[in-house]
Design a protein around this motif. Structure first.
Motif, PDB file in Angstrom:
ATOM      1  N   SER A  18     -13.560  33.628  39.321  1.00 16.42           N
ATOM      2  CA  SER A  18     -12.866  33.584  40.603  1.00 16.42           C
ATOM      3  C   SER A  18     -12.162  34.899  40.893  1.00 16.42           C
ATOM      4  O   SER A  18     -12.203  35.401  42.022  1.00 16.42           O
ATOM      5  CB  SER A  18     -11.842  32.439  40.603  1.00 16.42           C
ATOM      6  N   THR A  19     -11.530  35.469  39.872  1.00 16.02           N
ATOM      7  CA  THR A  19     -10.856  36.749  40.052  1.00 16.02           C
ATOM      8  C   THR A  19     -11.829  37.821  40.511  1.00 16.02           C
ATOM      9  O   THR A  19     -11.543  38.590  41.442  1.00 16.02           O
ATOM     10  CB  THR A  19     -10.177  37.192  38.734  1.00 16.02           C
ATOM     11  N   GLU A  20     -12.992  37.872  39.883  1.00 13.15           N
ATOM     12  CA  GLU A  20     -13.973  38.888  40.253  1.00 13.15           C
ATOM     13  C   GLU A  20     -14.527  38.629  41.652  1.00 13.15           C
ATOM     14  O   GLU A  20     -14.732  39.568  42.439  1.00 13.15           O
ATOM     15  CB  GLU A  20     -15.112  38.923  39.241  1.00 13.15           C
ATOM     16  N   HIS A  92      -6.859  28.058  45.419  1.00  8.66           N
ATOM     17  CA  HIS A  92      -6.033  28.889  46.294  1.00  8.66           C
ATOM     18  C   HIS A  92      -5.412  30.016  45.491  1.00  8.66           C
ATOM     19  O   HIS A  92      -4.995  29.817  44.347  1.00  8.66           O
ATOM     20  CB  HIS A  92      -4.928  28.065  46.977  1.00  8.66           C
ATOM     21  N   ALA A  93      -5.353  31.194  46.108  1.00  9.15           N
ATOM     22  CA  ALA A  93      -4.773  32.356  45.445  1.00  9.15           C
ATOM     23  C   ALA A  93      -4.147  33.260  46.500  1.00  9.15           C
ATOM     24  O   ALA A  93      -4.413  33.131  47.703  1.00  9.15           O
ATOM     25  CB  ALA A  93      -5.839  33.116  44.649  1.00  9.15           C
ATOM     26  N   ASP A 124     -16.145  24.845  49.308  1.00 15.16           N
ATOM     27  CA  ASP A 124     -17.517  24.519  48.902  1.00 15.16           C
ATOM     28  C   ASP A 124     -18.031  25.494  47.843  1.00 15.16           C
ATOM     29  O   ASP A 124     -19.178  25.942  47.887  1.00 15.16           O
ATOM     30  CB  ASP A 124     -18.459  24.511  50.113  1.00 15.16           C
ATOM     31  N   GLY A 125     -17.148  25.842  46.907  1.00 13.40           N
ATOM     32  CA  GLY A 125     -17.565  26.648  45.769  1.00 13.40           C
ATOM     33  C   GLY A 125     -17.522  28.150  45.972  1.00 13.40           C
ATOM     34  O   GLY A 125     -17.828  28.901  45.033  1.00 13.40           O
TER      35      GLY A 125
END
Length: 212
Positions: A18-20, A92-93, A124-125
């Protein structure tokens, strides 16, 4: 391997991926904007992105970006700096991205230093921008250094203040509170993990952004 360890490992892998993916969003934003691929650009935002004045959706965003770019700039180049990302929950970020930009605007070549305060959401991913809040330090012709107040200096417009420091109360606190000679200052505890940005904000409301 115990199931709990597998779960933890899966969560850690998801966090890294997710970070990338979020980090790639910022790069894709700059590239699509500079190359004027507006479909690619607005596709980085949530489908129901809020554009303002009661307007939502990528169609309204595309219309607004088209008008802004076509009316003001012949060409642009956005150069990204540090990118801090912190997760609110698994979908969420928030983040802060520095950006130094160049703009060909009529007879002048305007450089700008700014940062974005971002809200990200996984839908949705896939990760998208929910909102980008642009905060400006200066904008000035390449041959005119932006010394002094009112550092936002666009051709044909009266100079005005940006909002580069307004997200964080520490800027004003620093200048308002000179340390006492020979007296050691108090030092706060380090911010909890994933709360560095919010600790710096201290519930400061988002500034009102004057569109360039």
């Amino acid at each position: 391997m115990p199931e709990s360890s597998l779960s933890s490992l899966a969560q850690r892998i998801d966090r890294l991926e997710s970070t990338e993916e979020i980090r790639q969003l910022a790069g894709k934003y700059s590239l699509s904007l500079d190359m004027r691929d507006l479909d690619a650009h607005v596709g980085l935002f949530a489908p129901d992105v809020r554009v303002g004045r009661g307007k939502t959706g990528r169609e309204h965003l595309k219309q607004w970006v088209d008008s802004t770019l076509r009316d003001q700039f012949t060409g642009t180049s956005h150069h990204l700096g540090q990118h801090i990302i912190e997760f609110v929950d698994v979908d969420h970020a928030i983040g802060v991205v520095y950006s130094k930009n160049e703009h060909e605007t009529g007879p002048e070549w305007v450089t700008m230093q700014m940062l974005y305060w971002d809200d990200y959401e996984r839908i949705d991913g896939r990760w998208y921008f929910r909102r980008r809040l642009p905060c400006y330090w200066y904008a000035s012709d390449l041959n005119k250094q932006p010394i002094g107040d009112l550092k936002m200096r666009w051709p044909g417009r009266e100079p005005y203040e940006g909002t580069f420091h307004d997200l964080f109360p520490s800027w004003k606190e620093f200048w308002d509170n000179r340390p006492v000679d020979d007296q050691l200052p108090e030092v706060a505890e380090p911010a909890p993990l994933e709360q560095f940005l919010l600790s710096m904000r201290k519930d400061t409301p988002a500034p009102k952004i004057r569109v360039r």
